[in-house]
Every structure is written in C-alpha cells, then in structure tokens.
Design a protein around this motif. Structure first.
Motif, PDB file in Angstrom:
ATOM      1  N   GLU A  36       0.802  -1.221   0.000  1.00  0.00           N
ATOM      2  CA  GLU A  36       0.000   0.000   0.000  1.00  0.00           C
ATOM      3  C   GLU A  36       0.837   1.274   0.000  1.00  0.00           C
ATOM      4  N   GLY A  37       2.147   1.151   0.227  1.00  0.00           N
ATOM      5  CA  GLY A  37       3.007   2.330   0.256  1.00  0.00           C
ATOM      6  C   GLY A  37       2.986   2.992   1.626  1.00  0.00           C
ATOM      7  N   GLN A  38       3.854   3.973   1.782  1.00  0.00           N
ATOM      8  CA  GLN A  38       3.965   4.646   3.071  1.00  0.00           C
ATOM      9  C   GLN A  38       3.018   5.843   3.167  1.00  0.00           C
ATOM     10  N   ARG A  39       2.489   6.050   4.355  1.00  0.00           N
ATOM     11  CA  ARG A  39       1.640   7.205   4.637  1.00  0.00           C
ATOM     12  C   ARG A  39       2.040   7.794   5.996  1.00  0.00           C
ATOM     13  N   PRO A  40       3.257   8.252   6.119  1.00  0.00           N
ATOM     14  CA  PRO A  40       3.710   8.778   7.420  1.00  0.00           C
ATOM     15  C   PRO A  40       2.969  10.055   7.784  1.00  0.00           C
ATOM     16  N   ARG A  41       2.695  10.203   9.065  1.00  0.00           N
ATOM     17  CA  ARG A  41       2.020  11.413   9.534  1.00  0.00           C
ATOM     18  C   ARG A  41       2.995  12.562   9.714  1.00  0.00           C
ATOM     19  N   ALA A  42       4.270  12.240   9.928  1.00  0.00           N
ATOM     20  CA  ALA A  42       5.234  13.289  10.244  1.00  0.00           C
ATOM     21  C   ALA A  42       6.576  13.007   9.580  1.00  0.00           C
ATOM     22  N   MET A  43       7.293  14.076   9.294  1.00  0.00           N
ATOM     23  CA  MET A  43       8.690  13.988   8.886  1.00  0.00           C
ATOM     24  C   MET A  43       9.541  14.468  10.056  1.00  0.00           C
ATOM     25  N   ILE A  44      10.619  13.760  10.325  1.00  0.00           N
ATOM     26  CA  ILE A  44      11.553  14.181  11.362  1.00  0.00           C
ATOM     27  C   ILE A  44      12.921  14.401  10.728  1.00  0.00           C
ATOM     28  N   ALA A  54      14.946   8.704  16.919  1.00  0.00           N
ATOM     29  CA  ALA A  54      13.614   9.311  17.011  1.00  0.00           C
ATOM     30  C   ALA A  54      12.512   8.278  17.162  1.00  0.00           C
ATOM     31  N   THR A  55      12.655   7.120  16.511  1.00  0.00           N
ATOM     32  CA  THR A  55      11.604   6.112  16.613  1.00  0.00           C
ATOM     33  C   THR A  55      11.506   5.571  18.033  1.00  0.00           C
ATOM     34  N   SER A  56      12.641   5.409  18.704  1.00  0.00           N
ATOM     35  CA  SER A  56      12.613   4.952  20.097  1.00  0.00           C
ATOM     36  C   SER A  56      12.055   6.030  21.015  1.00  0.00           C
ATOM     37  N   LEU A  57      12.418   7.277  20.745  1.00  0.00           N
ATOM     38  CA  LEU A  57      11.981   8.387  21.577  1.00  0.00           C
ATOM     39  C   LEU A  57      10.460   8.480  21.631  1.00  0.00           C
ATOM     40  N   PHE A  58       9.810   8.198  20.504  1.00  0.00           N
ATOM     41  CA  PHE A  58       8.352   8.294  20.428  1.00  0.00           C
ATOM     42  C   PHE A  58       7.680   6.927  20.329  1.00  0.00           C
ATOM     43  N   GLU A  59       8.452   5.861  20.545  1.00  0.00           N
ATOM     44  CA  GLU A  59       7.928   4.498  20.452  1.00  0.00           C
ATOM     45  C   GLU A  59       7.122   4.310  19.174  1.00  0.00           C
ATOM     46  N   ALA A  60       7.718   4.720  18.058  1.00  0.00           N
ATOM     47  CA  ALA A  60       7.022   4.687  16.770  1.00  0.00           C
ATOM     48  C   ALA A  60       7.152   3.329  16.101  1.00  0.00           C
ATOM     49  N   ASP A  61       6.136   2.988  15.337  1.00  0.00           N
ATOM     50  CA  ASP A  61       6.138   1.747  14.574  1.00  0.00           C
ATOM     51  C   ASP A  61       6.633   2.029  13.162  1.00  0.00           C
ATOM     52  N   LYS A  62       6.906   0.980  12.402  1.00  0.00           N
ATOM     53  CA  LYS A  62       7.282   1.124  11.011  1.00  0.00           C
ATOM     54  C   LYS A  62       6.183   1.887  10.265  1.00  0.00           C
ATOM     55  N   GLY A  63       6.601   2.797   9.411  1.00  0.00           N
ATOM     56  CA  GLY A  63       5.646   3.514   8.579  1.00  0.00           C
ATOM     57  C   GLY A  63       5.104   4.800   9.176  1.00  0.00           C
ATOM     58  N   GLU A  64       5.434   5.107  10.437  1.00  0.00           N
ATOM     59  CA  GLU A  64       4.888   6.302  11.078  1.00  0.00           C
ATOM     60  C   GLU A  64       5.649   7.575  10.730  1.00  0.00           C
ATOM     61  N   PHE A  65       6.976   7.475  10.653  1.00  0.00           N
ATOM     62  CA  PHE A  65       7.806   8.666  10.438  1.00  0.00           C
ATOM     63  C   PHE A  65       8.582   8.557   9.132  1.00  0.00           C
ATOM     64  N   PHE A  66       8.647   9.671   8.418  1.00  0.00           N
ATOM     65  CA  PHE A  66       9.570   9.824   7.301  1.00  0.00           C
ATOM     66  C   PHE A  66      10.774  10.554   7.889  1.00  0.00           C
ATOM     67  N   ILE A  67      11.927   9.876   7.956  1.00  0.00           N
ATOM     68  CA  ILE A  67      13.070  10.405   8.707  1.00  0.00           C
ATOM     69  C   ILE A  67      14.226  10.749   7.788  1.00  0.00           C
ATOM     70  N   HIS A  68      14.741  11.959   7.971  1.00  0.00           N
ATOM     71  CA  HIS A  68      15.947  12.380   7.255  1.00  0.00           C
ATOM     72  C   HIS A  68      16.974  12.778   8.296  1.00  0.00           C
ATOM     73  N   ARG A  69      18.203  12.259   8.149  1.00  0.00           N
ATOM     74  CA  ARG A  69      19.254  12.547   9.110  1.00  0.00           C
ATOM     75  C   ARG A  69      20.431  13.205   8.406  1.00  0.00           C
ATOM     76  N   TYR A  93       9.883  16.124  -0.996  1.00  0.00           N
ATOM     77  CA  TYR A  93       9.141  14.877  -1.174  1.00  0.00           C
ATOM     78  C   TYR A  93       8.140  14.667  -0.036  1.00  0.00           C
ATOM     79  N   ALA A  94       8.576  14.942   1.191  1.00  0.00           N
ATOM     80  CA  ALA A  94       7.696  14.736   2.344  1.00  0.00           C
ATOM     81  C   ALA A  94       6.467  15.642   2.284  1.00  0.00           C
ATOM     82  N   VAL A  95       6.688  16.908   1.895  1.00  0.00           N
ATOM     83  CA  VAL A  95       5.597  17.888   1.923  1.00  0.00           C
ATOM     84  C   VAL A  95       4.697  17.783   0.695  1.00  0.00           C
ATOM     85  N   THR A  96       5.290  17.637  -0.476  1.00  0.00           N
ATOM     86  CA  THR A  96       4.488  17.694  -1.704  1.00  0.00           C
ATOM     87  C   THR A  96       3.976  16.337  -2.162  1.00  0.00           C
ATOM     88  N   ALA A  97       4.700  15.259  -1.866  1.00  0.00           N
ATOM     89  CA  ALA A  97       4.277  13.935  -2.322  1.00  0.00           C
ATOM     90  C   ALA A  97       3.628  13.124  -1.205  1.00  0.00           C
TER      91      ALA A  97
END
Length: 215
Positions: A36-44, A54-69, A93-97
């Motif tokens: 189904e593809g990714q539908r993250p609610r937030a970019m970090i 960041a995923t540990s900090l917020f106890e996030a599951d796969k697919g929740e965050f789009f992360i750029h480091r 990409y995070a904002v427009t796509a």
C-alpha cells in the motif's frame, strides 16, 4: 568495487534474529506497508549521531515517520540551483508527495557537529574552514545561529548553539515556498524539539517566548 566486502558477522546474526522474530511476528503488517506504500504522519529531521533515535523516543512503529538525518539536523536555506541538495529534496518529497502533516526538527545535547561549528566560528578549527571541507561548508548553515549566541558565557555557548540549530532550520524551512504554502493553508505544522540524550528530557521551541520549554 572489489574492495566491497560481505557484512560483518555480528550484523548478519542480528538480521537473521530479526527475520525470525520481529519480522515473522509482524509479516502481515510489513507486507501491507510494501503493497500500500507509506503514509507517514510526520517527517523528522534529526542528526546523524548514533545516540539519537527518534523512533525509540516516540515508540514509533514502522511507517509512522519519514526520517531524514544529517549532521546537526540542519535545513539549508531555499536555494534552487544546479547543485544536489539531499535535505531539500527530502523536505520537498515529504511535503508535496507524502503530504505529511507535521514537520519536526529534532536537535540534541552534546552534538559534535554543533561543537565543530562553534570551534570553526571561533577560529579553532582551521581544517573546517578549508573550502574542501564538506563538514565545514555544511556547518556554514549555522553561522547565523552563532552570531546570536557568541556573546554568551563560553560554558553556555555549545548548548545554546544546539538549540539555535533547531531554530535556524525552522527559519530556513519557512523559506521553501511549498512549505510556507502548506503552513499557511493549515495543512502542515512545524515543530522544533531538543532532547538531552543523557537525561532523556525533551524540550520544544515556543515562539511566543522565543525559548525552549519542557514537553
């Protein structure tokens, strides 16, 4: 390419452990994400520092965050030119796509990149001032932040500049037309965070007080 080697044994062992447990127990979810593809609610946007997760900090599951480091969790000023811009491309990409609804800049304590910028701006890191220094030219992004903290007591400068890295990045994000438009339309909110990696504390940037507050 003959210098490329197989994975070290400890990583191979960890992978097989994950495949036999973490993946096996959640394979339907992984397959759904793949189909189904990714539908993250937030970019970090966070630092490359291995101590920041960041995923540990917020106890996030796969697919929740789009992360750029990147080094020191910086966002460069909007500058569409012929150069390659990994961070700017990720934001676009995070904002427009992906249409994320939250864009978070996450800074942290004891940041080596920020300390390097501080040393460079104070003339203690001549190697970073060389035009050939990738790190130095990247940390030029934070020079406006240094100008705002340079008169503080020396003991307070590094911590203050870590938080300026968050603020400068938020300021630069608003220079991207598609970010500003999404914010103005109420489709995107920006957030600035700073975490103390030793204490586990988390603070957020409060523009009404021009400072950071505990979460």
């Amino acid at each position: 390419m003959h210098r490329v080697r197989p994975l070290p044994a400890f990583l191979v062992q960890r992978y097989h452990g994950w495949k036999a447990t973490g993946y096996k127990d959640n394979q339907a979810w992984y397959r759904r994400l793949a189909d189904e593809g990714q539908r993250p609610r937030a970019m970090i946007i966070s630092c490359c520092d291995s101590r920041v997760n960041a995923t540990s900090l917020f106890e996030a599951d796969k697919g929740e965050f789009f992360i750029h480091r990147n080094i020191a969790n910086l966002v460069p000023p909007y500058s569409p030119d012929g150069n390659q811009h990994g961070t700017s491309a990720a934001v676009e990409y995070a904002v427009t796509a992906l249409k994320v609804t939250h864009l978070i800049v996450l800074g942290h304590s004891k940041c080596g990149g920020v300390q390097g910028c501080l040393d460079m701006c104070q003339g203690r890191a001549p190697a970073m001032e060389e035009e050939s220094s990738f790190v130095g030219r990247w940390m030029d992004i934070l020079r406006p932040g240094f100008e705002r903290i340079k008169d503080l007591d020396e003991a307070d400068q590094a911590g203050a500049l870590e938080k300026e890295a968050v603020v400068v990045s938020l300021e630069n994000l608003m220079g991207f037309p598609f970010v500003r438009q999404a914010v103005d339309d109420g489709e995107l909110t920006l957030h600035g965070l700073w975490t103390d990696i030793g204490e586990g504390d988390l603070e957020w940037w409060d523009p009404s007080t021009n400072g950071f507050q505990p979460v």
